[in-house]
Enzyme design. Sequence first.
Site, short mmCIF file in Angstrom:
data_model
loop_
_atom_site.label_atom_id
_atom_site.label_comp_id
_atom_site.label_asym_id
_atom_site.label_seq_id
_atom_site.Cartn_x
_atom_site.Cartn_y
_atom_site.Cartn_z
N THR A 114 0.75 -1.27 0.07
CA THR A 114 0.19 -0.03 0.18
C THR A 114 0.95 1.09 -0.05
O THR A 114 0.53 2.20 -0.72
CB THR A 114 -0.78 0.12 1.31
OG1 THR A 114 -1.82 -1.13 1.13
CG2 THR A 114 -1.56 1.14 1.25
N VAL A 152 -4.80 11.86 9.76
CA VAL A 152 -3.72 12.05 8.73
C VAL A 152 -4.42 11.84 7.38
O VAL A 152 -4.14 12.86 6.64
CB VAL A 152 -2.55 11.13 9.15
CG1 VAL A 152 -1.43 11.20 8.08
CG2 VAL A 152 -2.03 11.29 10.56
N HIS A 171 22.48 28.72 10.11
CA HIS A 171 21.64 29.99 10.15
C HIS A 171 21.65 30.62 8.49
O HIS A 171 22.73 30.59 8.13
CB HIS A 171 22.18 31.29 11.18
CG HIS A 171 21.48 32.48 10.61
ND1 HIS A 171 20.16 32.69 11.18
CD2 HIS A 171 21.72 33.65 9.91
CE1 HIS A 171 19.76 33.92 10.85
NE2 HIS A 171 20.75 34.35 10.35
#
Length: 459
Positions: free
Chosen positions: A42, A181, A437
């Site tokens: 699946t 979900v 960053h």
Amino acid sequence: MTAHHSDLVVLGGGSAGYAAAIRAAELGRSVTLVEKDKLGGTCLHRGCIPTKAILHAAEIADAVRDASSVGVAATFEGIDVAGVTAFREGIVAKKFAGLTGLIKARGITVVTGEGQLVVDDDGPAVTVGEDTYRGTDVLLATGSHTRTLPGIEIGGRVLSSEEALALAEVPASVIVLGGGVIGVEFASAWRSMGAEVTIVEALDHLLPAEDVSSSNALERAFRKRGIVSRLGSRFASVSQTDAGVTIVLADGSELSADYLLVAVGRGPSTAGMGFDEAGVALERGFVSVDERLRTSVPHVWAAGDIVPGLQLAHRGFQQGIFVAEEIAGLGPVMVAERTIPRVTYSHPEVASVGITEAAARAAHGDAVAVSEYNLAGNGRSEIIGTGGIVKIVRLVDGPVIGIHLVGDRVGELISEGQLAVAWEAHPEDIAPYVHAHPTQSEALGEAFLALAGKPLHAL
């Protein structure tokens, strides 16, 4: 009747089954894998991969619509459903070819057909037609199927997720029954593609298994996108015509749309495969196992969605690998359910690991501390245009026990959260480590800093 023997016979070629087969072959075992449909199950063909391909197309649609906000001239002319289908099927085909090649390269024998478990004086085996495939050990990994509710028959304009994938159009309007979900992901994708979407959820929040802060953040984001959520609303009945569907809720109110998607969860696929007859203990259709994934029958194991707990492909991978290594005598470590990451790939995404704040307070009372950081303060999140939150739950003077994220792309951050929870790290242990960053991972760093008592970009 022809008999064959292998060290391991695996019934089911989905995430748990093929992972076990590959790992067992790597460890020198002979393996036979029985699958009635296609390798990958699946997840590869009707679940994880194709739905995420559709969600990616939906993300691109949103990006084109919003392109002018970043100075890019673009015109959104609609969704080419045939093109999206070709993209989705191309991804699935590539992954299927890769998996098929991997299985072949490992020397695993693949048998196509419906397998039946049998156990006799010679031990466990799987029969396929007139052939018997006997293993020193047998792994049951037969996966799950779409559930429905009494009074709902899938067909016509009443869809399960599999029929929804096969739709040749973007619905003008759709009702999604179930705010878990699967329902949330389809609702998000369809809305990005232009549909009017209403979610009907019997409980008080979308994604009711998640931390309430995450659910609230997702509900706010969905309202801004025009997705309607009918929370605390129970289904009563459905009717359909050639033109559309109408559902009646328990309070007597009616909703109408082009289609109804039934997304009320998945059940274990264990019926009609001889498990009962072979003596395998079942509870509510799930296979009962011990802490080492052994069933009630010697040398018969179970893994994946048929084992009670989280129904996630990556849990199935882990359990399949675990069984192969356990059979080989390696004494592998079982990953605790609380350390398995969970991701909902909607817009925005929701990701978590560990326990919720409510569960933490129920277990530990006032010995719980929480830090919540808003992505509005994160430079990278501002650049990509996402809102959301980072929430970390810890024990006072103790480890991190839950991490909850909402925002676009936060599913890519949850592995750091998994390490923090699984290794029982204290925020003070993590605070000295520097996040690059500008990245969204800095938001996690900020929340850890706050719980360590030294916030930088937060009050």
